[in-house]
Motif scaffolding. Structure first.
Motif, PDB file in Angstrom:
ATOM      1  N   LYS A  38       2.790  -5.169  -9.887  1.00  0.00           N
ATOM      2  CA  LYS A  38       2.404  -5.515  -8.515  1.00  0.00           C
ATOM      3  C   LYS A  38       0.916  -5.298  -8.290  1.00  0.00           C
ATOM      4  O   LYS A  38       0.232  -6.145  -7.677  1.00  0.00           O
ATOM      5  N   LEU A  39       0.405  -4.168  -8.779  1.00  0.00           N
ATOM      6  CA  LEU A  39      -1.003  -3.859  -8.535  1.00  0.00           C
ATOM      7  C   LEU A  39      -1.915  -4.839  -9.274  1.00  0.00           C
ATOM      8  O   LEU A  39      -2.940  -5.268  -8.733  1.00  0.00           O
TER       9      LEU A  39
ATOM     10  N   VAL B 165      -5.415   2.883  -0.967  1.00  0.00           N
ATOM     11  CA  VAL B 165      -5.485   4.328  -1.189  1.00  0.00           C
ATOM     12  C   VAL B 165      -4.994   5.086   0.039  1.00  0.00           C
ATOM     13  O   VAL B 165      -4.248   6.077  -0.077  1.00  0.00           O
ATOM     14  N   ASP B 166      -5.375   4.648   1.222  1.00  0.00           N
ATOM     15  CA  ASP B 166      -4.916   5.318   2.445  1.00  0.00           C
ATOM     16  C   ASP B 166      -3.397   5.221   2.581  1.00  0.00           C
ATOM     17  O   ASP B 166      -2.743   6.184   3.017  1.00  0.00           O
ATOM     18  N   GLY B 167      -2.839   4.073   2.229  1.00  0.00           N
ATOM     19  CA  GLY B 167      -1.389   3.918   2.317  1.00  0.00           C
ATOM     20  C   GLY B 167      -0.666   4.849   1.366  1.00  0.00           C
ATOM     21  O   GLY B 167       0.337   5.483   1.733  1.00  0.00           O
ATOM     22  N   MET B 168      -1.152   4.959   0.124  1.00  0.00           N
ATOM     23  CA  MET B 168      -0.535   5.873  -0.834  1.00  0.00           C
ATOM     24  C   MET B 168      -0.672   7.314  -0.371  1.00  0.00           C
ATOM     25  O   MET B 168       0.276   8.108  -0.478  1.00  0.00           O
TER      26      MET B 168
ATOM     27  N   ALA C 142       0.820  -1.210   0.000  1.00  0.00           N
ATOM     28  CA  ALA C 142       0.000   0.000   0.000  1.00  0.00           C
ATOM     29  C   ALA C 142       0.853   1.257   0.000  1.00  0.00           C
ATOM     30  O   ALA C 142       0.433   2.302  -0.521  1.00  0.00           O
ATOM     31  N   ALA C 143       2.045   1.164   0.543  1.00  0.00           N
ATOM     32  CA  ALA C 143       2.964   2.305   0.540  1.00  0.00           C
ATOM     33  C   ALA C 143       3.772   2.379  -0.754  1.00  0.00           C
ATOM     34  O   ALA C 143       4.684   3.205  -0.861  1.00  0.00           O
TER      35      ALA C 143
END
Length: 437
Positions: free
Chosen positions: A300-301, A395-398, A17-18
Motif C-alpha cells: 500500500k505504501l 506520519v501524524d496518522g500513524m 494514514a491510520a
C-alpha cells in the motif's frame, strides 16, 4: 491504451494514514498502478520505435492486441506483478544506456497470454529472451519448452485452442493442454466465509524482470505445503482480521516462494510489482498471517508513494530501527513503521481473540514489542523536515493510532518481555557499531 485520472479522497487518505485503507483504498491504489503500467508500456513502444529496435514490429502488434482488449482483460494482463515490474525496469533500461540488456519481447508474451485466456483469434510473433534455449514464458499462464534452437515463437489461438510454434515443433498450450512440454503456473485458490484469495505461485516470469530474477522451482509437494499453510492462515485472517483479509483479497495476485533462511522466515515485496509477495514457507498459520499483514502494508505504501511524494530529496542519512540489524535510510524508516503498524495491529487483535495461555502471551508480547518499536520510530520520523505535506499527514496518522495503543493494558510479564527484547536488540545493534581497536 489511455490511462485515466486518479484522485484519492481525503477520507481514503485518512484511512491509509491510520494503517488501514480497506477494499476501497486498495482498489484505488490498484487502479493507479494499472495506469502506471500502461504509461510504461506506451513508453517502451515509443522508445523501440525511436531506436528502430529489430523486434519493433512484434511489439507493436502485441500493443495493438492489448489495446483492443476489454479493460478488465487488459488490467489482468498488465497487472500481473512481474509484468508490472518488467515494464518499469525495461522502460528504464531503454531510456538509458541498458538497451542491450532489455527484453522488450516479453510484451508479445503478455499479449499472447491475454489472447489465450480470452480465447480470441490471434497469431503473434514472440521473440524469446537471450539464452532462453527455447523456453517460452507466458506470464501468469505457463511455460512452453520448444527446441533449444528456437529464438522466436509463434503463438496461435483459434477456435478455443492455442499452440506455440518454434524451430519446426508445435506445443499445445493453455488450460486444456496435456502436452508434457507445457507447464502451467500453479495457482492457490482459497475461500472462507465468502472471501477469496487467489494467488499464482509465479516464479518463471521473474527471470525477465531487470535486477530481480530467480531460479527457485516449485514442485507439487511444495504447492501442497503452501496450500495447507495458507489455507489455515486465510481462515484466521478472515475470521479475526477481516479488514486486513479484504485488503489482501483485493491486492495480492502472486506469491513467490523463496528458500527458508534456516531460522525464522523471510519475506518481501517489490515496489514496482503491486500485488506480489515473496516469502519462505512460514512455520505455522499465525506466522503466515502476520507476514501477509506486514507485506500488504509495504504494498500500500509503495503504491501511495507512486501517487504522492512522501519525502523531499535530501542528503543521505541513516537511522536505527528496532526491526533491522542494519541502519536504514529515511524512506526505509517510513516503510518500516508503516509495516510494523500492521504487525502490531495484527497481534493486538490476535490477543483479544486468543484464549490459550501460551498463544495469548505470545500475542501480547508481540503487540507490546512492535507497537512500542513503531511508536519510538514514528517520533523520529515526526522530527524530519523532509516530509512532504502528504508524508506529514501519513506520519501524524500513524502517531495518533500508536498513541492510542500505548494506553492499552498488557499483562506485566508480556510487557517486561517486550521491553527486554527491545533493549537487547538496541544493545546488540550498538555493539556491532562500536569502534574497535
Amino acid at each position: 491504451m489511455i490511462p485515466g485520472e486518479h484522485r484519492l479522497p481525503r477520507a481514503v487518505l485518512d484511512e491509509l494514514a491510520a494503517g488501514r485503507g480497506g477494499a476501497d483504498g486498495v482498489a484505488r491504489l490498484r487502479a493507479a498502478q494499472h495506469s502506471k503500467s500502461m504509461l510504461l508500456v506506451r513508453a517502451i513502444v515509443a522508445l523501440l520505435r525511436e531506436r528502430g529496435h529489430p523486434d519493433r514490429a512484434a511489439i507493436e502488434a502485441a500493443y495493438r492486441l492489448l489495446a483492443g482488449l476489454r479493460p478488465e482483460q487488459r488490467a489482468t494482463a498488465l497487472g500481473h506483478p512481474p509484468v508490472a515490474a518488467w515494464a518499469f525496469g525495461t522502460a528504464a533500461l531503454l531510456d538509458g544506456d541498458g538497451a542491450a540488456r532489455a527484453y522488450p519481447g516479453l510484451l508479445a508474451a503478455v499479449a499472447a497470454t491475454a489472447a489465450v485466456r480470452a480465447g480470441m483469434e490471434a497469431d503473434l510473433d514472440v521473440p524469446l529472451a537471450v539464452g532462453a534455449a527455447g523456453r517460452l514464458d507466458l506470464p501468469g499462464l505457463g511455460t512452453a519448452t520448444l527446441p533449444d534452437a528456437a529464438t522466436r515463437a509463434r503463438v496461435r489461438v483459434s477456435r478455443g485452442h492455442a499452440w506455440a510454434y518454434g524451430a519446426g515443433e508445435r506445443v499445445e498450450i493453455g488450460a486444456g493442454s496435456t502436452d508434457r512440454r507445457w507447464r502451467p503456473v500453479p495457482r492457490l485458490d482459497l475461500a472462507h466465509h465468502g472471501l477469496r484469495l487467489s494467488l499464482l505461485l509465479e516464479v518463471r516470469s521473474w527471470r525477465h524482470v531487470p535486477g530481480i530474477g530467480t531460479g527457485h522451482r516449485i514442485g507439487g509437494g511444495l504447492t501442497d505445503a503452501w496450500r495447507s499453510r495458507l489455507d489455515e492462515a486465510w481462515r484466521l485472517l478472515v475470521e479475526h482480521h477481516r479488514p486486513v483479509a479484504e485488503e489482501l483479497s483485493g491486492a495480492l495476485r502472486a506469491l513467490v516462494p523463496v528458500p527458508s533462511p534456516g531460522a525464522g522466515s523471510r519475506s518481501g515485496t517489490f515496489h514496482h510489482a503491486f500485488g506480489a509477495v515473496a516469502m519462505s514457507l512460514p512455520p505455522d498459520a499465525p506466522s503466515a498471517a502476520v507476514v501477509l499483514a506486514h507485506e500488504i502494508q509495504h504494498a500500500k505504501l509503495a503504491a501511495l508513494n507512486d501517487m504522492f511524494a512522501l519525502l523531499e530529496p535530501g542528503p543521505p542519512e541513516l537511522f536505527y530501527t528496532p526491526w533491522r540489524t542494519d541502519p536504514r535510510p529515511l524512506e526505509g524508516l517510513l516503510h518500516g513503521v508503516y509495516a510494523h503498524l500492521g504487525v502490531a495491529g495484527f497481534w493486538r487483535r490476535q490477543a483479544r481473540v486468543t484464549v490459550d495461555g501460551a498463544a495469548r502471551y505470545r500475542a501480547e508480547v508481540e503487540f507490546a514489542r512492535w507497537s512500542r518499536a513503531a511508536d519510538d520510530t514514528v517520533r523520529v520520523l515526526a522530527a524530519q523536515r523532509r516530509l512532504t505535506r502528504v508524508g506529514r499527514h501519513l506520519v501524524d496518522g500513524m502517531a495518533a493510532v500508536l498513541a492510542d495503543w500505548a494506553a492499552e493494558p498488557v499483562s506485566p510479564p508480556a510487557a517486561q518481555r517486550a521491553n527486554r527484547l527491545l533493549a537487547d536488540h538496541r544493545e546488540r545493534w550498538g555493539r556491532r557499531r562500536a569502534p574497535t581497536g
